[in-house]
Design a protein around this motif. Sequence first.
Motif, mmCIF file in Angstrom:
data_model
loop_
_atom_site.group_PDB
_atom_site.id
_atom_site.type_symbol
_atom_site.label_atom_id
_atom_site.label_comp_id
_atom_site.label_asym_id
_atom_site.label_seq_id
_atom_site.Cartn_x
_atom_site.Cartn_y
_atom_site.Cartn_z
ATOM 1 N N LEU A 37 47.968 0.738 4.363
ATOM 2 C CA LEU A 37 47.358 1.038 3.072
ATOM 3 C C LEU A 37 45.842 0.854 3.100
ATOM 4 O O LEU A 37 45.102 1.741 2.668
ATOM 5 C CB LEU A 37 47.991 0.180 1.976
ATOM 6 N N ALA A 38 45.349 -0.255 3.602
ATOM 7 C CA ALA A 38 43.909 -0.518 3.607
ATOM 8 C C ALA A 38 43.160 0.534 4.429
ATOM 9 O O ALA A 38 42.111 1.042 4.016
ATOM 10 C CB ALA A 38 43.621 -1.912 4.136
ATOM 11 N N ARG A 39 43.692 0.899 5.594
ATOM 12 C CA ARG A 39 43.046 1.897 6.452
ATOM 13 C C ARG A 39 43.000 3.249 5.748
ATOM 14 O O ARG A 39 41.977 3.938 5.770
ATOM 15 C CB ARG A 39 43.799 1.992 7.777
ATOM 16 N N SER A 40 44.086 3.632 5.091
ATOM 17 C CA SER A 40 44.130 4.929 4.400
ATOM 18 C C SER A 40 43.233 4.945 3.174
ATOM 19 O O SER A 40 42.574 5.948 2.904
ATOM 20 C CB SER A 40 45.574 5.279 4.021
ATOM 21 N N VAL A 41 43.191 3.846 2.421
ATOM 22 C CA VAL A 41 42.274 3.764 1.279
ATOM 23 C C VAL A 41 40.843 3.982 1.766
ATOM 24 O O VAL A 41 40.089 4.768 1.184
ATOM 25 C CB VAL A 41 42.412 2.425 0.527
ATOM 26 N N ALA A 42 40.471 3.328 2.851
ATOM 27 C CA ALA A 42 39.115 3.487 3.389
ATOM 28 C C ALA A 42 38.849 4.939 3.791
ATOM 29 O O ALA A 42 37.783 5.484 3.479
ATOM 30 C CB ALA A 42 38.906 2.554 4.586
ATOM 31 N N TYR A 62 40.258 7.844 2.719
ATOM 32 C CA TYR A 62 40.150 8.742 1.568
ATOM 33 C C TYR A 62 38.885 8.460 0.752
ATOM 34 O O TYR A 62 38.250 9.383 0.245
ATOM 35 C CB TYR A 62 41.404 8.671 0.696
ATOM 36 N N CYS A 63 38.519 7.198 0.634
ATOM 37 C CA CYS A 63 37.294 6.866 -0.109
ATOM 38 C C CYS A 63 36.048 7.262 0.673
ATOM 39 O O CYS A 63 35.119 7.857 0.107
ATOM 40 C CB CYS A 63 37.272 5.377 -0.452
ATOM 41 N N ASP A 64 36.004 6.967 1.962
ATOM 42 C CA ASP A 64 34.838 7.290 2.789
ATOM 43 C C ASP A 64 34.602 8.787 2.911
ATOM 44 O O ASP A 64 33.473 9.258 2.786
ATOM 45 C CB ASP A 64 34.998 6.728 4.207
ATOM 46 N N LEU A 65 35.651 9.534 3.180
ATOM 47 C CA LEU A 65 35.491 10.955 3.497
ATOM 48 C C LEU A 65 35.508 11.852 2.269
ATOM 49 O O LEU A 65 34.737 12.803 2.179
ATOM 50 C CB LEU A 65 36.567 11.389 4.488
ATOM 51 N N LEU A 66 36.380 11.560 1.309
ATOM 52 C CA LEU A 66 36.529 12.448 0.149
ATOM 53 C C LEU A 66 35.836 11.922 -1.104
ATOM 54 O O LEU A 66 35.954 12.509 -2.172
ATOM 55 C CB LEU A 66 38.014 12.689 -0.143
ATOM 56 N N GLU A 67 35.149 10.801 -0.964
ATOM 57 C CA GLU A 67 34.410 10.207 -2.078
ATOM 58 C C GLU A 67 35.307 9.860 -3.270
ATOM 59 O O GLU A 67 34.924 9.997 -4.426
ATOM 60 C CB GLU A 67 33.247 11.102 -2.497
ATOM 61 N N ARG A 89 30.437 15.163 8.058
ATOM 62 C CA ARG A 89 30.744 13.804 7.572
ATOM 63 C C ARG A 89 31.907 13.214 8.372
ATOM 64 O O ARG A 89 31.885 12.040 8.747
ATOM 65 C CB ARG A 89 31.072 13.843 6.074
ATOM 66 N N ALA A 90 32.942 14.022 8.630
ATOM 67 C CA ALA A 90 34.074 13.552 9.428
ATOM 68 C C ALA A 90 33.604 13.152 10.828
ATOM 69 O O ALA A 90 34.027 12.119 11.359
ATOM 70 C CB ALA A 90 35.153 14.627 9.504
#
Length: 155
Positions: free
Chosen positions: A17-22, A24-29, A91-92
């Motif tokens: 969960l933590a890795r995926s939250v990061a 989606y937040c980092d890449l898709l704002e 960005r990716a």
Amino acid sequence: MAGLARIRHVKLPVSDLARSVAWYCDLLELRLAGEFREEGELRGAQLMHPSGFGVALREREYCPGQPDLAGFDVFALEVDSVDDLHAFAARADELDYTRGEVFDRGEQGAFLDLVDPDNTVVRLLANNPFHADRFLGVDADGKGGFTLYDQPTLV
């Protein structure tokens, strides 16, 4: 149907969960808008974009059937231009995240596939040729080519 406005969110199973939250937040704002706990344990998160759409994430081990969507584009997000696709690709790369190439098919649209930490594909589209007021069929040949048709075969 009257009253429907838009898709509010999609929900994806994730292994971390933590890795995926990061991601989606980092890449898709997206921003963390909520968390879901069960018996004191964090199991899910709600992420929101300023435009109003959301992505919900749930730890896969707590999903019925523990679905694996690796390689599948569960949803697509529309961007304003092909230049935006290239900006997301850059960005990716900057974040060292996996992505495909930007494919620009002119009036048939352009896309970029971003691959999340669980190998689920998030497709970004520009100049999308699909619209609610007309039909468009696509017949892919399996080799990267396709033809378009204008009469549905399902009806």
